[in-house]
Motif scaffolding. Sequence first.
Motif, mmCIF file in Angstrom:
data_model
loop_
_atom_site.group_PDB
_atom_site.id
_atom_site.type_symbol
_atom_site.label_atom_id
_atom_site.label_comp_id
_atom_site.label_asym_id
_atom_site.label_seq_id
_atom_site.Cartn_x
_atom_site.Cartn_y
_atom_site.Cartn_z
ATOM 1 N N GLN A 54 0.121 -13.296 1.915
ATOM 2 C CA GLN A 54 1.364 -12.549 2.114
ATOM 3 C C GLN A 54 1.786 -11.840 0.832
ATOM 4 O O GLN A 54 2.215 -10.687 0.832
ATOM 5 C CB GLN A 54 2.487 -13.478 2.606
ATOM 6 C CG GLN A 54 2.221 -14.115 3.958
ATOM 7 C CD GLN A 54 1.390 -15.387 3.844
ATOM 8 O OE1 GLN A 54 0.885 -15.712 2.755
ATOM 9 N NE2 GLN A 54 1.213 -16.106 4.956
ATOM 10 N N THR A 55 1.660 -12.555 -0.284
ATOM 11 C CA THR A 55 2.056 -11.963 -1.561
ATOM 12 C C THR A 55 1.152 -10.800 -1.921
ATOM 13 O O THR A 55 1.604 -9.753 -2.399
ATOM 14 C CB THR A 55 2.003 -13.044 -2.660
ATOM 15 O OG1 THR A 55 2.846 -14.134 -2.302
ATOM 16 C CG2 THR A 55 2.452 -12.476 -3.993
ATOM 17 N N GLN A 56 -0.137 -10.944 -1.663
ATOM 18 C CA GLN A 56 -1.079 -9.874 -1.970
ATOM 19 C C GLN A 56 -0.802 -8.622 -1.128
ATOM 20 O O GLN A 56 -0.874 -7.496 -1.611
ATOM 21 C CB GLN A 56 -2.506 -10.369 -1.704
ATOM 22 C CG GLN A 56 -3.590 -9.364 -2.107
ATOM 23 C CD GLN A 56 -3.580 -9.061 -3.589
ATOM 24 O OE1 GLN A 56 -3.448 -10.000 -4.403
ATOM 25 N NE2 GLN A 56 -3.682 -7.790 -3.952
ATOM 26 N N GLU A 57 -0.442 -8.859 0.124
ATOM 27 C CA GLU A 57 -0.124 -7.729 1.018
ATOM 28 C C GLU A 57 1.098 -6.978 0.534
ATOM 29 O O GLU A 57 1.145 -5.749 0.533
ATOM 30 C CB GLU A 57 0.083 -8.237 2.438
ATOM 31 C CG GLU A 57 0.338 -7.118 3.446
ATOM 32 C CD GLU A 57 0.514 -7.655 4.858
ATOM 33 O OE1 GLU A 57 0.811 -6.826 5.756
ATOM 34 O OE2 GLU A 57 0.357 -8.878 5.055
ATOM 35 N N LEU A 58 2.117 -7.752 0.099
ATOM 36 C CA LEU A 58 3.334 -7.110 -0.419
ATOM 37 C C LEU A 58 3.028 -6.317 -1.675
ATOM 38 O O LEU A 58 3.562 -5.220 -1.880
ATOM 39 C CB LEU A 58 4.404 -8.161 -0.702
ATOM 40 C CG LEU A 58 5.006 -8.848 0.527
ATOM 41 C CD1 LEU A 58 5.955 -9.957 0.103
ATOM 42 C CD2 LEU A 58 5.771 -7.821 1.377
ATOM 43 N N MET A 59 2.167 -6.879 -2.506
ATOM 44 C CA MET A 59 1.805 -6.173 -3.727
ATOM 45 C C MET A 59 1.058 -4.885 -3.400
ATOM 46 O O MET A 59 1.286 -3.832 -4.026
ATOM 47 C CB MET A 59 0.929 -7.072 -4.609
ATOM 48 C CG MET A 59 1.684 -8.274 -5.219
ATOM 49 S SD MET A 59 0.595 -9.400 -6.120
ATOM 50 C CE MET A 59 0.035 -8.324 -7.444
ATOM 51 N N ASN A 60 0.197 -4.928 -2.397
ATOM 52 C CA ASN A 60 -0.533 -3.723 -1.996
ATOM 53 C C ASN A 60 0.414 -2.663 -1.442
ATOM 54 O O ASN A 60 0.285 -1.472 -1.732
ATOM 55 C CB ASN A 60 -1.588 -4.078 -0.949
ATOM 56 C CG ASN A 60 -2.707 -4.917 -1.539
ATOM 57 O OD1 ASN A 60 -2.940 -4.912 -2.754
ATOM 58 N ND2 ASN A 60 -3.414 -5.666 -0.693
ATOM 59 N N GLN A 61 1.376 -3.110 -0.624
ATOM 60 C CA GLN A 61 2.362 -2.178 -0.076
ATOM 61 C C GLN A 61 3.205 -1.558 -1.182
ATOM 62 O O GLN A 61 3.512 -0.357 -1.173
ATOM 63 C CB GLN A 61 3.259 -2.899 0.940
ATOM 64 C CG GLN A 61 2.531 -3.321 2.202
ATOM 65 C CD GLN A 61 3.452 -4.059 3.164
ATOM 66 O OE1 GLN A 61 4.617 -4.324 2.838
ATOM 67 N NE2 GLN A 61 2.914 -4.432 4.332
ATOM 68 N N ASN A 62 3.584 -2.392 -2.141
ATOM 69 C CA ASN A 62 4.384 -1.898 -3.260
ATOM 70 C C ASN A 62 3.614 -0.845 -4.051
ATOM 71 O O ASN A 62 4.150 0.191 -4.461
ATOM 72 C CB ASN A 62 4.785 -3.064 -4.155
ATOM 73 C CG ASN A 62 5.663 -2.609 -5.322
ATOM 74 O OD1 ASN A 62 6.686 -1.975 -5.128
ATOM 75 N ND2 ASN A 62 5.242 -2.938 -6.534
ATOM 76 N N GLN A 63 2.329 -1.107 -4.260
ATOM 77 C CA GLN A 63 1.505 -0.145 -4.997
ATOM 78 C C GLN A 63 1.370 1.167 -4.235
ATOM 79 O O GLN A 63 1.426 2.256 -4.809
ATOM 80 C CB GLN A 63 0.118 -0.760 -5.243
ATOM 81 C CG GLN A 63 -0.785 0.117 -6.106
ATOM 82 C CD GLN A 63 -0.220 0.327 -7.505
ATOM 83 O OE1 GLN A 63 0.293 -0.628 -8.120
ATOM 84 N NE2 GLN A 63 -0.287 1.558 -7.990
ATOM 85 N N ALA A 64 1.226 1.029 -2.899
ATOM 86 C CA ALA A 64 1.126 2.237 -2.081
ATOM 87 C C ALA A 64 2.417 3.055 -2.143
ATOM 88 O O ALA A 64 2.395 4.298 -2.240
ATOM 89 C CB ALA A 64 0.793 1.854 -0.637
ATOM 90 N N LEU A 65 3.546 2.346 -2.092
ATOM 91 C CA LEU A 65 4.833 3.042 -2.175
ATOM 92 C C LEU A 65 5.006 3.725 -3.527
ATOM 93 O O LEU A 65 5.536 4.834 -3.619
ATOM 94 C CB LEU A 65 5.980 2.055 -1.927
ATOM 95 C CG LEU A 65 6.093 1.519 -0.494
ATOM 96 C CD1 LEU A 65 7.164 0.438 -0.404
ATOM 97 C CD2 LEU A 65 6.447 2.663 0.470
ATOM 98 N N GLN A 66 4.554 3.038 -4.581
ATOM 99 C CA GLN A 66 4.641 3.646 -5.909
ATOM 100 C C GLN A 66 3.775 4.908 -5.990
ATOM 101 O O GLN A 66 4.171 5.907 -6.590
ATOM 102 C CB GLN A 66 4.218 2.619 -6.975
ATOM 103 C CG GLN A 66 5.245 1.503 -7.190
ATOM 104 C CD GLN A 66 4.790 0.500 -8.255
ATOM 105 O OE1 GLN A 66 3.670 0.600 -8.761
ATOM 106 N NE2 GLN A 66 5.669 -0.441 -8.584
#
Length: 253
Positions: A22-34
Motif C-alpha cells: 500500500q505504501t509503495q503504491e501511494l509513493m508511486n501515485q505521488n511520484q506520478a502526480l509530481q
Amino acid sequence: MWKAMTMVGAVLTLSACQTPPQTQELMNQNQALQNQLAEANTRIAELETDSRVKQADIDELNRVLGVLDTEKSSRTQESSQLRGQVRKFVQQQIDALKVFLVQGDLLDYVGGELVERSTVQDESLMLVDLAHPVPRGGALTGVSGYFSTAVPFQVKILRPVNDDLVVIWESKLINVTSPGLNRYDFPVTVGLEKGDVLGYFFPQAVGVSFDEGTSDTRYLSKNLGLGESVRVKSLNGEARKRSYSIGVYGLLN
C-alpha cells in the motif's frame, strides 16, 4: 547465543528493507502526480510566454490600426472638403446659368399663356393642367403666373401611374404680393420626367384668371398632399376645357 542474535538482526534488517505494498503504491501515485505537476507548470510557462508574444502582436496591430484610422480620417476630411467645394462651385455655375437664362427669357416654359383672362374664381381649388404635360425630362426651376390678386399657392408635380396621378413633389407655400405677371424661383431645382403633370393648389382663392373652351385644366375642391393620388376620370371640368394663366419654367433636356 551469538548465532541466535545474528539471526534476529538479519530478520530485522530484512523487515526494514521491505515496504508494504500500500505504501509503495501511494509513493508511486505521488511520484506520478509530481511528474504531472511538473508537466503542467512547464505548459503554463509556455502558455504565458505565448500569451506575452500574442499580446505584443495585438499591441502592434492596435498601433497600426490607430495610424490607419488617423490617415483615413485625414483622407475622409480632405475628400469631404473637396466634395463640398465642388458642389459649391457647380451650384454657383447652375445659379449663374439660371440667372442668365431667366434674364434672357431662355428657359423652357410649360403651361398656359401668361395673359389676363376673362374669369376669376373666388374659391379654393386644386388645378391640374392636363393640356401641358412635361414634354422632356429636366429640372424645374420656378413658376410664373398672371395673377389677378395677391394670394398664396403651391406648385405640385404629379406623375402618371396607370390611371392615377400621384403627387411626387410640392413646393412650400408661395405668397403672391401683388397682382399682375409674377415669377418665383424655387430654392433648389426639382427633377422632372417626360409625361409629368403640373398642379397648383390655391388654399384661399384661385388667384389666376381663366378662359373656357381653349385648353384642358381640370380641378378638385380639395388639396392633394404629397404621396396622394387621384383618378384622372374623377377630376372636374373635362367639358369646360379651361385655360389658366399659370405655368412653370425650367431646363428641359
